[in-house]
Write a protein that holds these residues in place. Structure first.
Motif, PDB file in Angstrom:
ATOM      1  N   THR A  69       0.848  -1.223   0.014  1.00 42.33           N
ATOM      2  CA  THR A  69       0.192  -0.017   0.198  1.00 42.33           C
ATOM      3  C   THR A  69       1.005   1.255   0.025  1.00 42.33           C
ATOM      4  O   THR A  69       0.522   2.454  -0.542  1.00 42.33           O
ATOM      5  CB  THR A  69      -1.064  -0.034   1.136  1.00 42.33           C
ATOM      6  OG1 THR A  69      -0.034  -0.141   2.462  1.00 42.33           O
ATOM      7  CG2 THR A  69      -1.981  -0.997   1.161  1.00 42.33           C
ATOM      8  N   HIS A  70       2.038   1.156   0.621  1.00 40.84           N
ATOM      9  CA  HIS A  70       2.780   2.240   0.816  1.00 40.84           C
ATOM     10  C   HIS A  70       4.390   1.944   1.288  1.00 40.84           C
ATOM     11  O   HIS A  70       4.145   0.677   1.866  1.00 40.84           O
ATOM     12  CB  HIS A  70       2.419   3.537   1.387  1.00 40.84           C
ATOM     13  CG  HIS A  70       2.119   3.212   3.011  1.00 40.84           C
ATOM     14  ND1 HIS A  70       1.086   2.251   3.521  1.00 40.84           N
ATOM     15  CD2 HIS A  70       2.650   3.805   4.023  1.00 40.84           C
ATOM     16  CE1 HIS A  70       1.135   2.524   4.747  1.00 40.84           C
ATOM     17  NE2 HIS A  70       2.033   3.367   5.169  1.00 40.84           N
ATOM     18  N   GLY A  71       5.290   2.748   1.128  1.00 37.61           N
ATOM     19  CA  GLY A  71       6.609   2.302   1.399  1.00 37.61           C
ATOM     20  C   GLY A  71       7.297   2.517   2.834  1.00 37.61           C
ATOM     21  O   GLY A  71       8.154   3.247   3.092  1.00 37.61           O
ATOM     22  N   SER A  73       8.173   1.192   6.674  1.00 38.38           N
ATOM     23  CA  SER A  73       8.723   0.001   7.215  1.00 38.38           C
ATOM     24  C   SER A  73       7.709  -1.148   7.851  1.00 38.38           C
ATOM     25  O   SER A  73       7.781  -2.339   7.567  1.00 38.38           O
ATOM     26  CB  SER A  73       9.625   0.308   8.296  1.00 38.38           C
ATOM     27  OG  SER A  73       9.060   1.117   9.421  1.00 38.38           O
ATOM     28  N   ASP A  74       6.808  -0.665   8.544  1.00 37.20           N
ATOM     29  CA  ASP A  74       5.946  -1.841   8.902  1.00 37.20           C
ATOM     30  C   ASP A  74       5.091  -2.495   7.881  1.00 37.20           C
ATOM     31  O   ASP A  74       4.406  -3.464   8.079  1.00 37.20           O
ATOM     32  CB  ASP A  74       4.779  -1.109  10.174  1.00 37.20           C
ATOM     33  CG  ASP A  74       4.112   0.060   9.673  1.00 37.20           C
ATOM     34  OD1 ASP A  74       4.686   0.924   8.900  1.00 37.20           O
ATOM     35  OD2 ASP A  74       2.724   0.070   9.933  1.00 37.20           O
ATOM     36  N   HIS A  75       5.014  -1.883   6.589  1.00 42.13           N
ATOM     37  CA  HIS A  75       4.411  -2.386   5.566  1.00 42.13           C
ATOM     38  C   HIS A  75       5.087  -3.266   4.661  1.00 42.13           C
ATOM     39  O   HIS A  75       4.748  -4.106   3.893  1.00 42.13           O
ATOM     40  CB  HIS A  75       3.453  -1.532   4.931  1.00 42.13           C
ATOM     41  CG  HIS A  75       2.620  -0.740   5.675  1.00 42.13           C
ATOM     42  ND1 HIS A  75       1.127  -1.144   5.718  1.00 42.13           N
ATOM     43  CD2 HIS A  75       2.455   0.206   6.780  1.00 42.13           C
ATOM     44  CE1 HIS A  75       0.514  -0.181   6.399  1.00 42.13           C
ATOM     45  NE2 HIS A  75       1.380   0.282   7.223  1.00 42.13           N
ATOM     46  N   TYR A  76       6.367  -3.018   4.497  1.00 40.27           N
ATOM     47  CA  TYR A  76       7.233  -3.609   3.490  1.00 40.27           C
ATOM     48  C   TYR A  76       8.707  -4.256   4.026  1.00 40.27           C
ATOM     49  O   TYR A  76       9.350  -4.983   3.338  1.00 40.27           O
ATOM     50  CB  TYR A  76       7.945  -2.607   2.312  1.00 40.27           C
ATOM     51  CG  TYR A  76       8.766  -1.749   2.909  1.00 40.27           C
ATOM     52  CD1 TYR A  76      10.086  -2.146   2.722  1.00 40.27           C
ATOM     53  CD2 TYR A  76       8.635  -0.435   3.404  1.00 40.27           C
ATOM     54  CE1 TYR A  76      11.276  -1.144   2.841  1.00 40.27           C
ATOM     55  CE2 TYR A  76       9.558   0.241   3.678  1.00 40.27           C
ATOM     56  CZ  TYR A  76      11.087  -0.204   3.537  1.00 40.27           C
ATOM     57  OH  TYR A  76      12.004   0.743   3.912  1.00 40.27           O
ATOM     58  N   GLY A 186      -4.926   0.639   3.890  1.00 38.56           N
ATOM     59  CA  GLY A 186      -3.602   0.797   4.319  1.00 38.56           C
ATOM     60  C   GLY A 186      -3.675   1.648   5.310  1.00 38.56           C
ATOM     61  O   GLY A 186      -4.502   1.632   6.547  1.00 38.56           O
ATOM     62  N   ASP A 187      -2.642   2.863   5.195  1.00 32.46           N
ATOM     63  CA  ASP A 187      -3.042   3.869   6.324  1.00 32.46           C
ATOM     64  C   ASP A 187      -3.571   5.140   6.049  1.00 32.46           C
ATOM     65  O   ASP A 187      -3.010   6.294   6.793  1.00 32.46           O
ATOM     66  CB  ASP A 187      -1.436   4.282   6.721  1.00 32.46           C
ATOM     67  CG  ASP A 187      -0.717   3.132   7.639  1.00 32.46           C
ATOM     68  OD1 ASP A 187      -1.203   1.977   7.838  1.00 32.46           O
ATOM     69  OD2 ASP A 187       0.746   3.189   8.100  1.00 32.46           O
ATOM     70  N   PHE A 188      -4.406   5.219   5.136  1.00 33.95           N
ATOM     71  CA  PHE A 188      -5.020   6.287   4.622  1.00 33.95           C
ATOM     72  C   PHE A 188      -5.992   6.574   5.659  1.00 33.95           C
ATOM     73  O   PHE A 188      -6.253   8.155   5.860  1.00 33.95           O
ATOM     74  CB  PHE A 188      -5.686   5.755   3.236  1.00 33.95           C
ATOM     75  CG  PHE A 188      -6.806   6.821   2.565  1.00 33.95           C
ATOM     76  CD1 PHE A 188      -6.139   8.057   2.492  1.00 33.95           C
ATOM     77  CD2 PHE A 188      -8.088   6.861   2.591  1.00 33.95           C
ATOM     78  CE1 PHE A 188      -6.719   9.208   1.888  1.00 33.95           C
ATOM     79  CE2 PHE A 188      -8.835   7.812   1.861  1.00 33.95           C
ATOM     80  CZ  PHE A 188      -8.223   8.912   1.601  1.00 33.95           C
ATOM     81  N   SER A 232      -5.077  -0.921   7.855  1.00 32.99           N
ATOM     82  CA  SER A 232      -3.686  -1.828   8.368  1.00 32.99           C
ATOM     83  C   SER A 232      -3.639  -1.997   9.605  1.00 32.99           C
ATOM     84  O   SER A 232      -2.811  -2.645  10.205  1.00 32.99           O
ATOM     85  CB  SER A 232      -2.796  -0.919   7.492  1.00 32.99           C
ATOM     86  OG  SER A 232      -2.659  -1.275   6.181  1.00 32.99           O
ATOM     87  N   HIS A 233      -4.206  -1.060  10.629  1.00 38.99           N
ATOM     88  CA  HIS A 233      -3.858  -1.146  11.991  1.00 38.99           C
ATOM     89  C   HIS A 233      -5.229  -0.821  12.951  1.00 38.99           C
ATOM     90  O   HIS A 233      -6.156  -0.174  12.456  1.00 38.99           O
ATOM     91  CB  HIS A 233      -3.185   0.149  12.413  1.00 38.99           C
ATOM     92  CG  HIS A 233      -1.812   0.060  11.761  1.00 38.99           C
ATOM     93  ND1 HIS A 233      -0.673  -0.844  11.918  1.00 38.99           N
ATOM     94  CD2 HIS A 233      -1.251   0.935  10.517  1.00 38.99           C
ATOM     95  CE1 HIS A 233       0.390  -0.515  11.247  1.00 38.99           C
ATOM     96  NE2 HIS A 233       0.050   0.321  10.503  1.00 38.99           N
ATOM     97  N   ARG A 234      -5.020  -1.607  13.846  1.00 46.69           N
ATOM     98  CA  ARG A 234      -6.268  -1.456  14.846  1.00 46.69           C
ATOM     99  C   ARG A 234      -7.632  -1.858  14.715  1.00 46.69           C
ATOM    100  O   ARG A 234      -8.140  -2.748  15.256  1.00 46.69           O
ATOM    101  CB  ARG A 234      -6.252  -0.221  15.630  1.00 46.69           C
ATOM    102  CG  ARG A 234      -4.714   0.143  16.577  1.00 46.69           C
ATOM    103  CD  ARG A 234      -4.862   1.200  17.284  1.00 46.69           C
ATOM    104  NE  ARG A 234      -3.398   1.693  17.661  1.00 46.69           N
ATOM    105  CZ  ARG A 234      -2.929   2.499  18.200  1.00 46.69           C
ATOM    106  NH1 ARG A 234      -3.678   3.639  18.268  1.00 46.69           N
ATOM    107  NH2 ARG A 234      -1.700   2.549  18.569  1.00 46.69           N
TER     108      ARG A 234
HETATM  109 ZN   LIG Z   1       1.204   1.461   9.094  1.00 45.13          ZN
END
Ligand SMILES: [Zn+2]
Ligand SMILES: [Zn+2]
Length: 320
Positions: A69-71, A73-76, A186-188, A232-234
């Protein structure tokens, strides 16, 4: 149709060493089997993937596509390992390639900017130490593994497809995958907290006003009639309209703190505002906090409430 009823989207909760906790990655069990995000490279994260594949009777070689979804660290962080195990093609929006190819160099390039915003040297040294620590579980991705993914593209499966929407802001290369009126987001957007549009520079070395871009991305997804999001979270799933309402309320509270501080002090650096807005802050979080405050100042500046001037190498903000 909400994704839970689709049955082919599997949520995999991957532990991270970050305060945010787990990152939710997804397996789309369609043809071709696709993974959305990978998490970080720790033994616990690898174990979580192995367990998830075992549970759902999927083998690494079944995975044919990995989309990030994006670059961040927690995603890639685990992407290189996942590519080696699966031989799948890896996709990431081009705007985030530099960030994942040499993460430490990318963020160290922001040190002069943080300094101009009044962040003390001791904090910057901590920031560099954090970047070094993160190298353990966030493996740089060689360019030859990366494939571009762009706004408007279709991510096709045999029986369904997702539309890619580029939503720069939190990261310049952030994408979400939309189907009907819902999206893997993602984190949007989150209901409980605001994803920080973090500091970035453009090709010319100029700071990008990521908060303003984030606002435009939000407006774009309002126009696209996004209703439900799978983040992506919570939260497991959320309502876009409700999340926006909560975000606007948080925004107004923080803006009023900044305005009253500027009223009392005539002019302030970003760091002075951080101390007021986040009295319990830790130096380890300085990059995110500075991004947050600078973003809010950008918004106030765009509305003609706040001005910014440079003096002795530092940026000072003041009320008009
Ligand atoms: Zn994240
Ligand atoms: Zn992120």
């Amino acid at each position: 149709m909400p994704y839970k009823n689709k049955g082919s989207i599997i949520r995999v909760s991957i532990p991270t060493p970050y305060p945010i906790g787990d990152v939710y990655c997804y397996i789309i069990r369609e043809d071709p089997i696709t993974i959305i995000d990978t998490g970080v490279d720790t033994p616990e994260a690898r174990e979580a993937w192995e367990q998830a594949f075992k549970k759902h009777k999927i083998s690494f070689s079944d995975i044919q596509r990995i989309i990030l979804t994006h670059g961040h660290s927690d995603h890639y962080g685990l992407a290189v390992w996942m590519c080696e195990k699966t031989r799948a093609a890896l996709y990431l929006h081009k705007n985030d390639w530099k960030k994942v190819m040499d993460r430490k160099a990318f963020y160290e390039g922001l040190l002069p900017l943080l300094k101009q915003h009044g962040i003390p040297d001791s904090y910057l040294e901590t920031f560099v130490k954090v970047l070094t620590w993160e190298k353990r579980f966030c493996i740089d991705i060689p360019e030859e593994l990366l494939n571009p993914i762009e706004d408007g593209e279709e991510v096709k499966f045999k029986y369904l497809s997702f539309k890619v929407h580029h939503v720069p802001g939190h990261a310049m290369g952030h994408i979400i995958l939309m189907k009907d009126n819902w999206a893997l987001s993602g984190d949007f957007i989150f209901a409980g907290f605001t994803p920080t549009p973090v500091l970035e520079k453009d090709e010319k070395g100029e700071r990008v006003k990521t908060m303003l871009l984030y606002q435009s991305s939000i407006e774009k997804m309002e126009r696209k009639k996004l209703k439900r999001y799978i983040p992506s979270h919570r939260e497991e799933e959320g309502d876009f309209e409700n999340a926006l309402k909560a975000m606007k309320e948080r925004m107004t509270r923080k803006e009023s703190v900044i305005i009253s501080l500027l009223k009392r002090n005539r002019e302030c650096t970003t760091f002075e505002i951080i101390k007021e807005l986040y009295p319990d802050h830790k130096p380890t979080g300085i990059y995110v906090l500075a991004s947050d405050v600078i973003g809010r100042l950008d918004l106030l500046e765009a509305r003609g409430i706040v001005g910014c001037r440079q003096k002795d190498g530092l940026y000072y903000y003041y009320l008009y």
